[in-house]
Design a protein around this motif. Structure first.
Motif, short mmCIF file in Angstrom:
data_model
loop_
_atom_site.label_atom_id
_atom_site.label_comp_id
_atom_site.label_asym_id
_atom_site.label_seq_id
_atom_site.Cartn_x
_atom_site.Cartn_y
_atom_site.Cartn_z
N GLN A 513 31.16 59.08 -11.36
CA GLN A 513 31.17 57.66 -11.69
C GLN A 513 30.77 57.48 -13.16
N ILE A 514 31.33 56.45 -13.77
CA ILE A 514 30.93 56.11 -15.13
C ILE A 514 30.25 54.73 -15.12
N ALA A 515 29.30 54.55 -15.99
CA ALA A 515 28.61 53.26 -16.13
C ALA A 515 29.26 52.51 -17.28
N ALA A 516 30.23 51.66 -16.92
CA ALA A 516 30.95 50.89 -17.95
C ALA A 516 29.96 50.04 -18.75
N PRO A 517 30.19 49.89 -20.04
CA PRO A 517 29.25 49.12 -20.87
C PRO A 517 29.32 47.62 -20.64
N ILE A 518 30.31 47.18 -19.87
CA ILE A 518 30.52 45.75 -19.68
C ILE A 518 30.89 45.49 -18.22
N ILE A 519 30.90 44.20 -17.85
CA ILE A 519 31.30 43.81 -16.51
C ILE A 519 32.13 42.54 -16.61
N GLY A 520 33.23 42.49 -15.89
CA GLY A 520 34.04 41.28 -15.83
C GLY A 520 35.03 41.11 -16.97
N GLY A 521 34.82 41.74 -18.10
CA GLY A 521 35.70 41.59 -19.26
C GLY A 521 35.21 42.47 -20.40
N GLY A 522 35.96 42.47 -21.51
CA GLY A 522 35.57 43.30 -22.64
C GLY A 522 36.05 44.74 -22.50
N THR A 523 37.24 44.90 -21.92
CA THR A 523 37.83 46.22 -21.67
C THR A 523 37.75 47.15 -22.87
N ALA A 524 37.97 46.60 -24.05
CA ALA A 524 38.08 47.44 -25.25
C ALA A 524 36.83 48.26 -25.52
N ASN A 525 35.66 47.79 -25.08
CA ASN A 525 34.43 48.54 -25.35
C ASN A 525 34.34 49.80 -24.49
N THR A 526 34.77 49.72 -23.24
CA THR A 526 34.84 50.94 -22.41
C THR A 526 35.85 51.90 -23.01
N GLU A 527 36.96 51.37 -23.43
CA GLU A 527 38.03 52.16 -24.05
C GLU A 527 37.52 52.85 -25.31
N PHE A 528 36.78 52.11 -26.13
CA PHE A 528 36.23 52.66 -27.37
C PHE A 528 35.33 53.86 -27.07
N GLU A 529 34.44 53.72 -26.10
CA GLU A 529 33.53 54.82 -25.78
C GLU A 529 34.30 56.05 -25.28
N ALA A 530 35.28 55.81 -24.40
CA ALA A 530 36.01 56.94 -23.81
C ALA A 530 36.87 57.67 -24.83
N ILE A 751 38.86 71.14 -12.04
CA ILE A 751 38.14 70.25 -12.95
C ILE A 751 36.77 69.97 -12.38
N ASP A 752 35.75 70.20 -13.16
CA ASP A 752 34.37 69.99 -12.70
C ASP A 752 34.08 68.51 -12.56
N SER A 753 33.16 68.23 -11.63
CA SER A 753 32.70 66.85 -11.45
C SER A 753 31.45 66.60 -12.28
N PHE A 754 31.21 65.33 -12.59
CA PHE A 754 29.94 64.93 -13.17
C PHE A 754 28.90 64.89 -12.05
N SER A 755 27.75 65.49 -12.29
CA SER A 755 26.71 65.51 -11.26
C SER A 755 25.99 64.18 -11.15
N GLU A 756 26.04 63.39 -12.22
CA GLU A 756 25.37 62.09 -12.23
C GLU A 756 26.31 61.04 -12.80
N ILE A 757 25.89 59.80 -12.69
CA ILE A 757 26.60 58.72 -13.37
C ILE A 757 26.46 58.94 -14.88
N VAL A 758 27.57 58.77 -15.61
CA VAL A 758 27.54 58.99 -17.06
C VAL A 758 28.19 57.80 -17.77
#
Length: 825
Positions: A513-530, A751-758
């Motif tokens: 699982q990933i902890a998105a930097p935003i909720i409900g909107g602001g897609t570009a910030n998740t995209e920027f981090e990834a 492909i390895d899994s993430f052991s924690e939320i990242v």
């Protein structure tokens, strides 16, 4: 006999217009006619003479105040206001005539009082204040002969023409807004900000027009008047010129600044007197009047001139090279601006600039005494209260969202061309400046070339790129990354059941699982981090990095793949200008970008947006058409909100005892979108299985959805709750609704899994490591961060030790790549 005659004429006019006023049913043009007729009465009111003045005036005053009190909550009749005004004006005006600036002051008083009354939440008839200039000028002419000359006639008709033109323009612009109905300023209640920005100008031009027309009429019939003294109209040429100059400076400046944004003369002419831009002019009027009160007339013109030139040039450059307006934080780009300018400088331009500067210096030296006198600072006390009042009234609108929204002006999380065109230059820059600390990022302590070289060495071999240690195939694999719109595992919610497994494939290939930097909107910030491996956690809340900062080439996994011989393609079936993607993707190193224009809105939509299946088809076509190993980054669109009544048919049905029909409608449509996204992911895997080429696929959600309106989109979450313990176990309870699924597939390796939320930033490192290509050393810091700080998030940033060496290195890397000299790029 003369007094009796004058009195009878005035009384007849008063009776006539008062009768029309009483029986008027609300026609706006009748109201306008009444205003003009009442103004004629007011202009000649000083000719009315009464004997036994004190007794009559006392009776009139008491009677009209009583009538005013009785009709205050219903309707205040024009007869009442004319009588009351006459009593007050005839008493105070003789005592004020000795003040030379009485007449100009009444104009300011009228303008600002109308603005305030229309805007603020009180009920008050301001007829007695707003029409006072007409009475004052009429009383000045009473019993006097006007000295006539060609200059005076020209001056009088010029005033009439300007005022008539101004009145016609503002009446035309305000038609249909019920503002003409308010022109008498009777029974005045809060009318809103649209009325507030139009009515002061309409009142100003009505007063100006009536005074000009009545003055010309007095000049035409002067042979029938035997005045006791002469009246020289030339004394009022300078105040009129000052008035014209004041509004010319603010109007022309507003026009030029808005033209620099719109870059279309006809469009600017069409828009400049719309409510939002007229308010921008009022903002500038307030600033200009404050400067005039404090330092005189000359220096403020210089300040506004420099401001206009700066904003115009800055916006011209920004729109030419970036298709967006100038922002205050664009100071970061000064170095790039100089570099761009060098490419376009040539001998003729340099000679022209030098000649212009030399000519300006010559003029300053030649006319230094006159310029010095004109620019001499002067404190003007009588202007100060008017300036303060206008400035404060503008601030009320700017800081009161319901009022500013009436004008089409409001803050927005999306900064760009559309926003500044809607809000106007000055209002929008006010918003920027009041939140400037959100956008400015000070240089971290210790940032220099040596320090960045040390960091480069610390996280890899100096001067080299580091190859991943993972097992790689003999040929470079294709890499596909899909960021799925609002993909969130809704099955985690309690007391909701679905007729199908809506996350079949993402669950099968789940890798964390990933902890998105935003909720409900602001897609570009998740995209920027990834895409970059950077984090928005250290930036101010509300910043959209794509809009605020990215203006130059910036390191990303796309640029890394490109350096490794890959073709790089971004696909997003929305408009390319949104979030500035059409430029940002180029800065990131993408060779191609396919936006909504590359799809068919008539055949490839599901609901209002391009379907996820169409996105998958486009990805497969891109792979098939590439003669190089390909990196494809896709951002889906189908599952974007709103969800209410989104689809006409469903593959998935929803049951819940805690949701009402509307909430079930929203959840059902969202679930259908999740099902389609998951199935399209499965379809992609099936299609790639037919291609005999090593391939990696990564799939994740950008953020959790808005399951409701903008104001209550948490309601469904709160009603149902979740039993998902992963966020709580990691000490991330605040982020339980921020986490989105991450899935991955490969046809040639595990492909390895993430052991924690990242954080999404860790995806960048994982993708590079899994692929086995060479990448810049600084990406290796993400491996260390994953062990100690797997999640860096604005909601939990206060728990992070800012003195930790890893955090300090990470922020130095990010500053260098985003704002610094890009030593690591």
């Amino acid at each position: 006999m003369k007094n009796i005659r004058n009195n009878l004429i005035i009384f007849f006019l008063v009776a006539l217009i008062s009768t029309v006023d009483i029986f008027n049913t609300g026609n706006g043009f009748v109201q306008l006619a009444l205003v003009l007729l009442a103004s004629i009465v007011i202009f000649n009111m000083s000719a009315v003479k009464f004997k036994h003045k004190r007794l009559i005036f006392t009776i009139l005053f008491i009677a009209n105040v009583a009538v005013l009190a009785l009709t205050f909550t219903q309707r205040i009749y024009l007869l009442n206001m004319l009588c009351l005004s006459y009593v007050v004006w005839s008493i105070i005006t003789p005592k004020l005539h000795r003040f030379k600036l009485l007449f100009p002051i009444t104009f300011l008083l009228s303008f600002i009082s109308v603005y305030a009354a229309a805007l603020l939440d009180f009920s008050l008839p301001i007829f007695i204040i707003s029409f006072y200039p007409v009475y004052v000028f009429g009383s000045m002419l009473d019993g006097k002969n006007i000295i006539k000359s060609k200059k005076i006639w020209s001056f009088a008709f010029l005033n009439l023409a300007i005022s008539a033109l101004g009145l016609a323009i503002f009446l035309f612009k305000s038609l249909g807004r019920s503002i003409i109905d308010s022109a008498l300023l009777l029974n005045f209640v809060k009318l809103g900000s649209v009325t507030a920005v139009y009515l002061p100008f309409i009142t100003l031009f009505i007063i100006w027009f009536v005074i000009s027309a009545n003055t010309i009429f007095r000049m035409l019939i002067s042979r029938f008047i035997n005045g006791s003294s002469a009246f020289d109209l030339t004394d009022y040429i300078k105040p009129v010129i000052d008035l014209i100059s004041f509004f010319a400076v603010t109007g022309i400046t507003t026009f030029i600044c808005e033209f620099s944004i719109r870059r279309d003369f006809k469009e600017t002419v069409k828009d400049v007197l719309d409510p939002n831009l007229l308010f921008n002019m009022l903002v500038l009027c307030g600033i200009y009047l404050c400067l005039m009160a404090l330092i005189g007339k000359g220096i403020p013109k210089i300040i506004i001139g420099i401001l206009t030139i700066f904003l115009t040039v800055a916006n011209y450059i920004k729109f030419t090279y970036f298709d967006e307006p100038f922002y205050p934080w664009d100071l970061y780009l000064v170095r790039n601006l100089i570099g761009i300018s060098r490419e376009y400088l040539n001998i003729p331009i340099i000679i022209g600039v030098v000649a212009a500067i030399a000519f300006l210096v010559f003029l300053v030296i030649r006319f230094r005494k006159a310029i010095g006198k004109y620019l001499k600072p002067r404190f003007t006390l009588f202007l100060l209260p008017f300036a303060a009042a206008l400035f404060l009234l503008n601030s009320v609108i700017l800081t009161n969202t319901p009022l500013s929204v009436q004008l089409g002006i409001q803050k927005s999380w999306y900064i760009g061309k559309d926003e500044i065109m809607a809000n106007g230059m000055f209002a929008q820059n006010y918003f920027y400046l009041t939140e400037l600390d959100k956008y400015l990022n000070p240089k971290p302590q210790g940032y220099n070339e040596n320090k960045m070289a040390e960091i480069n060495s610390k996280y890899g071999k100096t001067g080299e790129s580091v190859a991943a240690s993972a097992v790689v195939s003999k040929e470079k694999p294709n890499v596909i990354v899909i960021m799925s719109e609002s993909f969130w595992d809704i099955t985690k919610l309690n007391d909701v059941k679905f007729s199908k497994d809506i996350t079949e494939y993402t669950r099968k290939y789940h890798k964390g699982q990933i902890a998105a930097p935003i909720i409900g909107g602001g897609t570009a910030n998740t995209e920027f981090e990834a895409l970059t491996g950077m984090s928005i956690s250290s930036l101010s809340p509300g910043i959209i990095v794509y809009n605020a900062y990215l203006r130059t080439e910036t390191s990303s996994i796309a640029s890394v793949f490109k350096d490794n011989g890959y073709s790089t393609t971004a696909i997003h079936p929305n408009y390319g200008w949104f979030y500035n993607r059409d430029k940002v993707y180029n800065y990131f190193g993408f060779d191609n970008f396919y936006d909504v224009d590359s799809f068919s809105l008539s055949t490839q939509c599901k609901g209002p947006y391009i379907s996820d299946y169409a996105l998958v088809d486009k990805i497969v076509d891109t792979l098939n058409n590439s003669n190089k190993p390909a990196f494809v980054f896709g951002v889906s669109m189908q599952n974007h909100d709103p969800y209410i009544d989104k689809y006409s048919s469903h593959d998935v049905t929803v049951e819940s005892t805690k949701l009402d029909s509307e909430q079930k409608n929203i959840v059902g449509n969202f679930a259908q979108g999740i099902y389609d996204a998951d199935q399209s992911f499965g379809k992609l895997i099936q299609e790639l299985g037919k291609i005999n080429k090593p391939t990696l696929v990564y799939f994740f959600g950008d953020h959790a959805p808005r399951l409701g309106s903008l104001n209550d989109y948490y309601k469904v979450y709160d009603l149902l709750g979740t039993d998902d313990r992963s966020a709580q176990n990691q000490g991330l309870e605040k982020l339980k609704y921020y986490t989105t699924p991450f899935a991955a597939w490969s046809n040639y390796k595990d492909i390895d899994s993430f052991s924690e939320i990242v954080s999404p930033s860790h995806l960048a490192y994982k993708i590079l490591k899994d692929t086995g290509i060479k990448y810049p050393n600084y990406f290796n810091i993400l491996s260390e961060l994953e062990k100690s700080f797997p999640v860096l998030h604005q909601q939990t940033i206060n728990t992070v030790d800012n003195n930790n060496d890893l955090i300090k290195d990470y922020r130095l890397i990010q500053y260098d790549l985003l704002f610094g000299k890009k030593y690591l790029y």
